[in-house]
Design an enzyme around this catalytic site. Structure first.
Site, short mmCIF file in Angstrom:
data_model
loop_
_atom_site.label_atom_id
_atom_site.label_comp_id
_atom_site.label_asym_id
_atom_site.label_seq_id
_atom_site.Cartn_x
_atom_site.Cartn_y
_atom_site.Cartn_z
N ARG A 241 0.85 -1.21 0.00
CA ARG A 241 0.00 0.00 0.00
C ARG A 241 0.88 1.25 0.00
NH1 ARG A 241 -5.22 1.91 1.43
NH2 ARG A 241 -5.27 3.51 3.05
N TYR A 285 18.93 12.70 -5.89
CA TYR A 285 19.71 13.89 -6.26
C TYR A 285 21.13 13.79 -5.70
CZ TYR A 285 21.18 18.77 -6.56
OH TYR A 285 21.88 19.93 -6.83
#
Length: 292
Positions: A241, A285
């Protein structure tokens, strides 16, 4: 003393599930045995000091903060029940605070791990069923309780959606993608008839006996593929989920739409997925940018 009335209160007034009621009663029984060992044989004679001593004993035996909090919640609920029904005049839990729990980061599978998970079921009728279960859970973010309550009529494969409803959730329509649709169609055509041996039944997912799948049965299935896949996290229905929610956000879904898809009325709960997404983006990043 009062335990039968307390159980009735939990079931009929608070309308708690069987599992939750069992947990509450087990917690009270454990607490009663502790105070009895300290010479207190009537729960109405318990004081705040007894409860503090119990919490300290739980911590001494390395019980986790969530476990301590759950037991304390059970005790508080019990004494509020006694006060409400005139069995006591003072609540011994009033000044007792729950231990603070450090917030854990949301755990979820990467998209690559989801792909690996979906490749694990084999070509047996069990594998065909399990593939349908896994695809549907990831496609919809459906809760375990909602999945085992699904009826065949709740699936509109022509239009590509399922209807989720339950005792404590608002009914909602959730779209499903092509992989989930194909997996369910194959399960209904090839596997389910062999499980049921021609017997009629409305539940979508069934076990080897052709009977509705239980919560325990579903957890066993998920655990099996978690062990096969050797993922970084311990696979549970909640992890699947979480993966649905995080991947939706990563691919541009807005919070309001995700809230509706998951049947979650609390926006604050969705914010945890948003935070997990931000953390994931920063990790990417930091690893990828040459001047990070």
């Amino acid at each position: 003393m009062f335990i039968e009335d307390f159980e009735k209160y939990l079931r009929e007034e608070k309308k708690l599930s069987d599992n939750t009621v069992t947990a509450y009663l087990g917690d009270i029984d454990h607490f009663e045995r502790f105070v009895s060992s300290k010479g207190v044989h009537d729960l109405t004679d318990v004081t705040g000091s007894h409860i503090v001593a119990y919490i300290m004993e739980l911590k001494k035996t390395d019980k986790s903060k969530p476990t301590v909090n759950r037991k304390l919640t059970s005790i508080k609920t019990f004494y509020r029940f006694l006060i409400r029904n005139g069995h006591m005049t003072e609540d011994p839990t009033t000044e007792i605070k729950s231990p603070r729990i450090d917030k854990k980061e949301i755990q979820f599978l990467t998209i690559e791990e989801v792909d690996r998970l979906m490749s694990l079921p084999d070509e047996t009728i069990k594998g065909i069923r399990d593939k349908a279960i896994l695809e549907l859970m990831y496609a919809t973010g459906i809760k375990a309780s909602e999945l085992i309550d699904l009826n065949i009529d709740d699936c509109n494969l022509l239009m590509g959606f399922v209807k989720c409803s339950g005792e404590h959730v608002k009914a909602r329509i959730v779209p499903i993608g092509r992989p989930a649709k194909r997996a369910i169609e194959r399960y209904l055509d090839e596997a389910r008839p062999q499980f049921t041996r021609g017997r009629k039944g409305e539940r979508l997912f069934v076990n080897y006996l052709g009977e509705p799948m239980t919560r325990q049965g579903l957890w066993k299935v998920i655990k099996e593929y978690g062990e096969k896949g050797e993922f970084e996290v311990s696979l549970t229905p909640q992890i699947i989920r979480n993966s649905f929610a995080v991947h939706m956000l990563q691919n541009g879904a807005d919070v309001k739409s995700l809230q509706e898809l998951m049947g979650n009325e609390d926006v604050a709960a969705i914010q945890a997925y948003v935070q997990a997404t931000k953390s994931r983006i920063k990790d990417v990043y930091d690893k990828a940018h040459p001047r990070a």
